[in-house]
Design an enzyme around this catalytic site. Structure first.
Site, short mmCIF file in Angstrom:
data_model
loop_
_atom_site.label_atom_id
_atom_site.label_comp_id
_atom_site.label_asym_id
_atom_site.label_seq_id
_atom_site.Cartn_x
_atom_site.Cartn_y
_atom_site.Cartn_z
CD GLU A 54 -1.74 -2.33 1.77
OE1 GLU A 54 -2.64 -3.19 1.87
OE2 GLU A 54 -0.55 -2.50 2.17
CE LYS A 71 -17.44 -5.62 3.52
NZ LYS A 71 -16.85 -6.94 3.87
CG MET A 122 23.29 11.80 2.97
SD MET A 122 24.41 12.94 2.11
CE MET A 122 23.43 13.31 0.65
#
Length: 641
Positions: free
Chosen positions: A87, A199, A518
């Site tokens: 997701e 829902k 980095m």
């Protein structure tokens, strides 16, 4: 903005524009999809699950009704549904779609972990003012608060991350809420909006109105004030009085100029008055980076000559920028010779938040610059900043970007230079976060806005690949390249399969330095070479095998400098998804560098970028000409101050 459920409705449509389905009976889920179609959504990103299944079913049935006879696959659907590996990937794909197109991106996920996996992309979009709408499923209203299966308090969680969060508890308001979510996401200072839909609200059946918004009167009043904001003659006169007094003006341009589509007005303003331009990381592309007046990115890893120009300017004009810590550094010493600072921004909260200014206007960047141009034209304003322009050109000549061009190891700067030569500044470039991100910002050209997609404010590793996928779906006529690092790519590696599943010709260029470069650079500079948790050389990831396993027909590794140019050309020209791993010098650093909390006069330019010896600064008042003249000790053009 506070989370809330609004109860009143208003309509801004007329009978003549009545929706063809108005008055029909449909489920809440079907209403959601009809509103998405009404808002122009052609691509949805998301992962299904129990609490959002009714809406996924509505997507399927919508496509079934509207599918053309010529449709061949998922990408031909009227409302394409792109399923990621995770997701979080869906959120970043929607963000990439929005950043590249300027439209609102949309993603659809289930409740609980599905929704919580999108917290990072929501916060990322908030930090960079990206308009997306996230629709999250929720357990039925009667089960909310009972710790039901896959329940999470999304209103509470997202409330501090998003521009706004809606919880739909009254099914009569579902279509108005979705419509309002898009309005809020795209208006004013854009940002992410979350709509949490239980829902049972999705399953509810009622009459589709085809119009109507929630009554958010206060917000709309503020927007109207913003849209009607006009620079008065007095404020315009005040601005031009400052510009007339100035001898060394500099435009400091941020992401607001890109988000606000102000590139044309910005370029006109800079060229009309011959004012040099520097930009933030998020402002790249607002000014054509090949323009003679453009000096590059400023800030922590900005070009030396851009930072020196900031040091030398006497009038700083900020447009859509927020003086963040990666730019301003030691705030009291930022632009130390600037006698005046002006600031144009759409968000009043940004004015004076970090650094005090002498002149400010809250309004749209494009309109504000246009008004200033018109006023300047009406008063016949004709400044001459030729000496200043010559000076900054001298800075660029004397302090160019550089790196170890003689090394036998592959330098990442060289790889990006070669890629840039192939794409000519016309490609969409997405990145992860880290050294590769800064090298891409420094060495890529961007002829237009929305070609540069990166996580600026939040600095989210794993952003690049899903954002590139979203960008290609928004702009299929563009070459889209994700420049990534091994640490960052690993975060959302599963999205390699998403690109091949849908046959998306996204190019993935991996600059592999076998570690978190980095972090390692900071550990070298500030932690006595104690490489705690940053050395990944013992990890066993074979990225080529991973890419091949995910269906990449072009998957190559380059280990020798002489192979780079030919491999890059084949990579860019390959017609499908392509993966190129380049093993770069693990000790290559990002320079220049202004350390955290440091001023520009403390900038470290490294071994290959010529530095200058800065003269003592006297502050914003007194001695400006002398300080600027003494600042450059290397040979230069005749004294212009």
């Amino acid at each position: 903005m506070d989370t809330a459920t609004f109860t009143s409705l208003h309509s801004d449509t007329t009978a003549s524009s009545r929706h063809p389905l108005a008055g029909q009976t449909m489920s809440g889920a079907e209403m959601i999809i009809e509103v998405l179609a009404q808002e122009g959504v052609d691509t949805l990103f998301g992962y299904s699950g129990g609490a959002i299944l009714p809406t996924y079913d509505a997507v399927f049935r919508y496509n079934q009704r509207h599918r053309s006879a010529a449709a061949q696959g998922d990408l031909d659907e009227p409302m394409r549904l792109i399923v990621p590996a995770n997701e979080q990937g869906a959120g970043f794909m929607a963000a990439g779609y929005a950043r590249a197109s300027g439209k609102v991106g949309c993603f659809l996920v289930t409740s609980g972990p599905g929704a919580t996996n999108t917290v990072t992309p929501i916060r990322d979009c908030m930090a960079d003012s990206v308009p997306v709408v996230a629709i999250t499923g929720q357990v039925p209203t009667h089960a909310m608060g009972t710790d039901a299966f896959q329940e999470a308090p999304i209103v509470n969680i997202m409330g501090s991350c998003a521009k706004h969060v809606f919880l739909v508890t009254d099914p009569e308001k579902v279509e108005a809420t979705i419509r309002t979510a898009f309005e809020v996401a795209r208006s004013g200072r854009p940002g992410p909006v979350v709509v949490d839909v239980p829902k049972n609200v999705q399953n509810w059946v009622g009459e589709f109105r085809g119009e109507g918004y929630l009554d958010i009167r206060g917000y709309r009043q503020r927007l109207e004030t913003l849209r009607s904001a006009k620079l008065s003659d007095r404020k315009c006169r005040s601005f031009f009085e400052m510009l007339q007094r100035a001898r060394r003006p500099l435009l400091y341009v941020g992401g607001g100029a890109v988000v606000g589509d102000a590139q044309r007005e910005l370029r006109d303003f800079a060229h009309t008055y011959r004012i040099p331009v520097v930009s933030t990381l998020m402002g790249l592309g607002a000014m054509d980076t090949t323009d003679e007046l453009y000096l590059g990115m400023l800030g922590m890893h900005g070009t030396a000559y851009a930072n020196y120009a900031v040091e030398d300017c006497d009038f700083l004009i900020a447009v859509g920028a927020r003086f963040d810590d990666r730019v301003a550094g030691k705030v009291e010493e930022f632009a130390p010779l600037a006698e005046q600072i002006a600031h144009i921004d759409i968000d009043a909260a940004e004015i004076g938040k970090v650094k005090g200014v002498d002149w400010a206007h809250v309004g749209e960047a494009s309109r504000s610059l246009q008004q200033l141009l018109r006023y300047g034209e009406s008063m016949g304003f004709e400044p001459c900043f030729d000496a200043w322009v010559e000076h900054v050109h001298g800075l660029r000549t004397r302090h160019p970007m550089g790196y170890d061009r003689t090394s036998e190891l592959i330098q990442p700067h060289y790889v990006i230079e070669q890629l840039n030569a192939l794409t000519g500044g016309s490609a969409i470039i997405a990145t992860g976060v880290g050294q590769h991100q800064m090298w891409a910002a420094q060495y890529c050209d961007f002829r237009e806005p929305r070609q540069w997609l990166t996580s600026g404010g939040l600095g989210t590793m794993g952003f690049g690949l899903p954002a590139a996928i979203g960008a290609y779906l928004a702009c299929p006529d563009k070459t889209v390249v994700n420049i990534d690092g091994d640490g960052s790519l690993r975060m959302n590696l599963g999205e390699l399969e998403t690109a091949t599943t849908y046959g998306l010709p996204v190019k993935v260029l991996l600059l592999n330095n076998l570690g978190d470069g980095m972090v390692r650079q900071w550990q070298k500079l500030y932690f006595g070479d104690r490489f705690s948790a940053s050395d990944k050389s013992l990890r066993r990831k074979d990225f080529i095998k991973a890419a091949e396993a995910d269906g990449y027909e072009f998957a190559r590794r380059v280990t020798a400098k002489e192979e780079v140019a030919a491999a890059l050309q084949a990579f860019v020209e390959f017609p499908g998804p392509a993966f190129l791993e380049v093993m770069i010098d693990p000790d290559a650093g990002v320079f220049p560098m202004v350390g955290p909390g440091s001023s520009y006069k403390e900038m470290v330019t490294g071994e290959f970028i010529p530095a200058r010896q800065a003269a003592p600064r006297s502050g914003r008042s007194g001695g400006a000409e002398q300080d600027a003249a003494e600042a450059e000790t290397q040979p230069q053009s005749p004294d212009l101050f």
